[in-house]
Design a protein around this motif. Structure first.
Motif, PDB file in Angstrom:
ATOM      1  N   ASN A  46      -2.356  -0.913   7.925  1.00 18.00           N
ATOM      2  CA  ASN A  46      -2.591   0.503   8.206  1.00 18.00           C
ATOM      3  C   ASN A  46      -1.279   1.262   8.068  1.00 18.00           C
ATOM      4  O   ASN A  46      -0.250   0.816   8.581  1.00 18.00           O
ATOM      5  N   ASN A  49       0.834   7.316   6.445  1.00 11.81           N
ATOM      6  CA  ASN A  49       0.832   8.149   5.238  1.00 11.81           C
ATOM      7  C   ASN A  49       0.963   7.238   4.032  1.00 11.81           C
ATOM      8  O   ASN A  49       1.984   6.570   3.864  1.00 11.81           O
ATOM      9  N   GLU A  73      -8.829   3.276   2.266  1.00 14.66           N
ATOM     10  CA  GLU A  73      -9.806   4.090   2.984  1.00 14.66           C
ATOM     11  C   GLU A  73      -9.191   4.577   4.282  1.00 14.66           C
ATOM     12  O   GLU A  73      -8.120   4.126   4.686  1.00 14.66           O
ATOM     13  N   LEU A  74      -9.865   5.488   4.939  1.00 17.69           N
ATOM     14  CA  LEU A  74      -9.430   5.986   6.240  1.00 17.69           C
ATOM     15  C   LEU A  74     -10.014   5.090   7.323  1.00 17.69           C
ATOM     16  O   LEU A  74     -11.227   4.885   7.385  1.00 17.69           O
ATOM     17  N   ASP A  75      -9.149   4.537   8.151  1.00 17.74           N
ATOM     18  CA  ASP A  75      -9.590   3.699   9.258  1.00 17.74           C
ATOM     19  C   ASP A  75     -10.195   4.617  10.326  1.00 17.74           C
ATOM     20  O   ASP A  75      -9.492   5.457  10.891  1.00 17.74           O
ATOM     21  N   LEU A  79      -7.530   6.402  12.545  1.00 21.74           N
ATOM     22  CA  LEU A  79      -7.321   7.583  11.708  1.00 21.74           C
ATOM     23  C   LEU A  79      -6.035   7.470  10.881  1.00 21.74           C
ATOM     24  O   LEU A  79      -5.227   8.390  10.802  1.00 21.74           O
ATOM     25  N   GLU A  80      -5.870   6.310  10.277  1.00 18.16           N
ATOM     26  CA  GLU A  80      -4.755   6.031   9.386  1.00 18.16           C
ATOM     27  C   GLU A  80      -5.316   5.484   8.077  1.00 18.16           C
ATOM     28  O   GLU A  80      -6.481   5.090   8.004  1.00 18.16           O
ATOM     29  N   GLY A  81      -4.472   5.474   7.058  1.00 22.10           N
ATOM     30  CA  GLY A  81      -4.890   4.884   5.788  1.00 22.10           C
ATOM     31  C   GLY A  81      -4.926   3.371   5.901  1.00 22.10           C
ATOM     32  O   GLY A  81      -3.939   2.748   6.283  1.00 22.10           O
ATOM     33  N   ARG A  82      -6.067   2.784   5.628  1.00 17.24           N
ATOM     34  CA  ARG A  82      -6.230   1.323   5.684  1.00 17.24           C
ATOM     35  C   ARG A  82      -6.228   0.788   4.261  1.00 17.24           C
ATOM     36  O   ARG A  82      -7.073   1.153   3.452  1.00 17.24           O
TER      37      ARG A  82
END
Length: 153
Positions: A46, A49, A73-75, A79-82
């Motif tokens: 994760n 940015n 994708e958005l976790d 609410l982070e980039g996964r």
């Protein structure tokens, strides 16, 4: 007349071989190359940015490509980039639980990719595990904004 037909066929074969060579090189660069080693070790990370990171970007360790990014994708929980990475199994089995993943840039404005560094913990990441220690991408606009706001103080 026969000689002319052989010459035309030879030139056509040469042009076809050149075209197929360009297609092969394009596939190698894009990450779609057939015949790549089977990558069957999945690892997640994760990032706050991802800064322009793309699917099929490379994953490296010590400068050597060891895998590819398969999904971003958005976790929904954090609410982070996964980022989902498929890594060569012989490398993935040697990643310790305290390994780090950093988003790096090739050159000043080049492609984005993930660099892995292994830690020293005795426990290894399992297939489907998550790398917890991550470093997000540096965004040039944010650096400029910080510089300008520090200069105005």
């Amino acid at each position: 007349m026969k000689r002319s037909k052989w010459l035309e066929a030879g030139v056509g074969a040469f042009v076809l071989a050149g075209f197929l060579g360009l297609v092969f090189l394009g596939l190698q660069v894009s990450g779609f190359a057939p015949g790549q080693a089977e990558q069957n070790f999945t690892v997640y990370a994760n990032f706050s940015n991802i800064g322009g990171l793309k699917e099929r970007s490379r994953v490296t360790m010590a400068g050597v490509t060891v895998g590819r990014i398969t999904n971003i994708e958005l976790d929904p929980q954090w609410l982070e980039g996964r980022v989902t990475m498929e890594i060569d199994s012989d490398v993935g089995e040697k990643l310790s639980e305290d390994s780090t993943a950093s988003i790096l840039t090739a050159g000043l404005l080049g492609e984005k990719y993930i660099g892995l560094s292994t830690g020293g913990a005795p426990e290894m990441i399992k297939d489907g595990g998550t790398i917890r220690d991550t470093q997000s991408a540096l965004v040039l606009e944010e650096l400029i904004q910080q510089f300008v706001s520090n200069m105005s103080k």
